[in-house]
Design an enzyme around this catalytic site. Structure first.
Site, PDB file in Angstrom:
ATOM      1  N   CYS A  92      37.581  40.828  33.370  1.00  0.00           N
ATOM      2  CA  CYS A  92      36.242  40.350  33.016  1.00  0.00           C
ATOM      3  C   CYS A  92      35.478  40.088  34.318  1.00  0.00           C
ATOM      4  CB  CYS A  92      36.343  39.075  32.174  1.00  0.00           C
ATOM      5  SG  CYS A  92      36.806  37.607  33.127  1.00  0.00           S
TER       6      CYS A  92
ATOM      7  N   HIS B  25      42.413  32.570  32.849  1.00  0.00           N
ATOM      8  CA  HIS B  25      42.699  33.949  32.446  1.00  0.00           C
ATOM      9  C   HIS B  25      43.935  34.404  33.207  1.00  0.00           C
ATOM     10  CE1 HIS B  25      38.288  35.009  31.162  1.00  0.00           C
ATOM     11  NE2 HIS B  25      38.666  33.808  30.745  1.00  0.00           N
TER      12      HIS B  25
ATOM     13  N   GLU C 213      44.557  36.975  34.924  1.00  0.00           N
ATOM     14  CA  GLU C 213      44.263  37.492  36.261  1.00  0.00           C
ATOM     15  C   GLU C 213      44.035  36.360  37.257  1.00  0.00           C
ATOM     16  OE1 GLU C 213      42.695  40.478  33.218  1.00  0.00           O
ATOM     17  OE2 GLU C 213      42.725  38.309  33.455  1.00  0.00           O
TER      18      GLU C 213
ATOM     19  N   CYS D   6      37.115  37.342  36.529  1.00  0.00           N
ATOM     20  CA  CYS D   6      38.372  37.739  37.162  1.00  0.00           C
ATOM     21  C   CYS D   6      38.146  38.791  38.244  1.00  0.00           C
ATOM     22  CB  CYS D   6      39.350  38.248  36.106  1.00  0.00           C
ATOM     23  SG  CYS D   6      39.868  36.940  34.971  1.00  0.00           S
TER      24      CYS D   6
END
Length: 163
Positions: free
Chosen positions: A133, A103, A105, A136
């Site tokens: 999320c 991801h 992040e 993250c």
């Protein structure tokens, strides 16, 4: 004689198959290449905004989002900021790297940690194009990121929490 399964003797006197010898060599080459790429990435200069501030940092996160889409990935981007300087960037690479943890992040956290030479990102803020999320946010928590901000409206989500 050209059978790849044939045994060879190593300098230490051990007998291994040619396949094992070749795969070991390939592993060293891959590891060396990965280290070189990581070192080059760590030394690549991150463009800094002319006027540092929340709007400029979020604009850079949205630039990372644009790059993710351009590369054929999911539309997410993130940056890590410390003392009004971008110290890490992340472009979503879930699809392009076949990595469910890539991801934006998480990529930004890894980039900042490499560049700063520390897994402790105390004093850093993370700007993301969408709310983090749970994975993250947990990564930001364990990296000790101080504050999460997200979206075009620059919503301040406060410090990361474990959920």
């Amino acid at each position: 004689m050209n059978d790849i399964r044939a045994a060879v003797t190593t300098p230490a006197g051990s007998r291994i198959t040619r396949r094992a010898a070749l795969s070991g060599t390939a592993g060293l080459v891959v590891t060396a290449f990965a280290s070189l790429v990581a070192a080059q990435d760590r030394t690549r200069t991150i463009p800094q905004p002319d006027r540092p501030g929340r709007e400029a940092f979020m604009a850079r996160a949205f630039e990372m989002r644009r790059l993710a889409v351009e590369r054929g990935d999911q539309p997410y981007g993130a940056v890590i900021v410390k003392a009004d300087r971008i110290v890490g960037e992340g472009v979503s690479a879930v699809v392009t790297d076949d990595d469910p943890t890539a991801h934006a992040e998480m990529v930004a956290i890894r980039d900042a940690a490499r560049r700063l030479g520390s897994r402790d990102l105390s004093g850093c803020e993370m700007y993301g194009t969408s709310p983090a999320c749970p994975m993250c946010e947990a990564g930001a928590y364990w990296a000790r990121v101080t504050r999460l901000l997200h979206g075009a409206m620059i919503v301040d989500a406060g410090p990361p929490r474990l959920r």
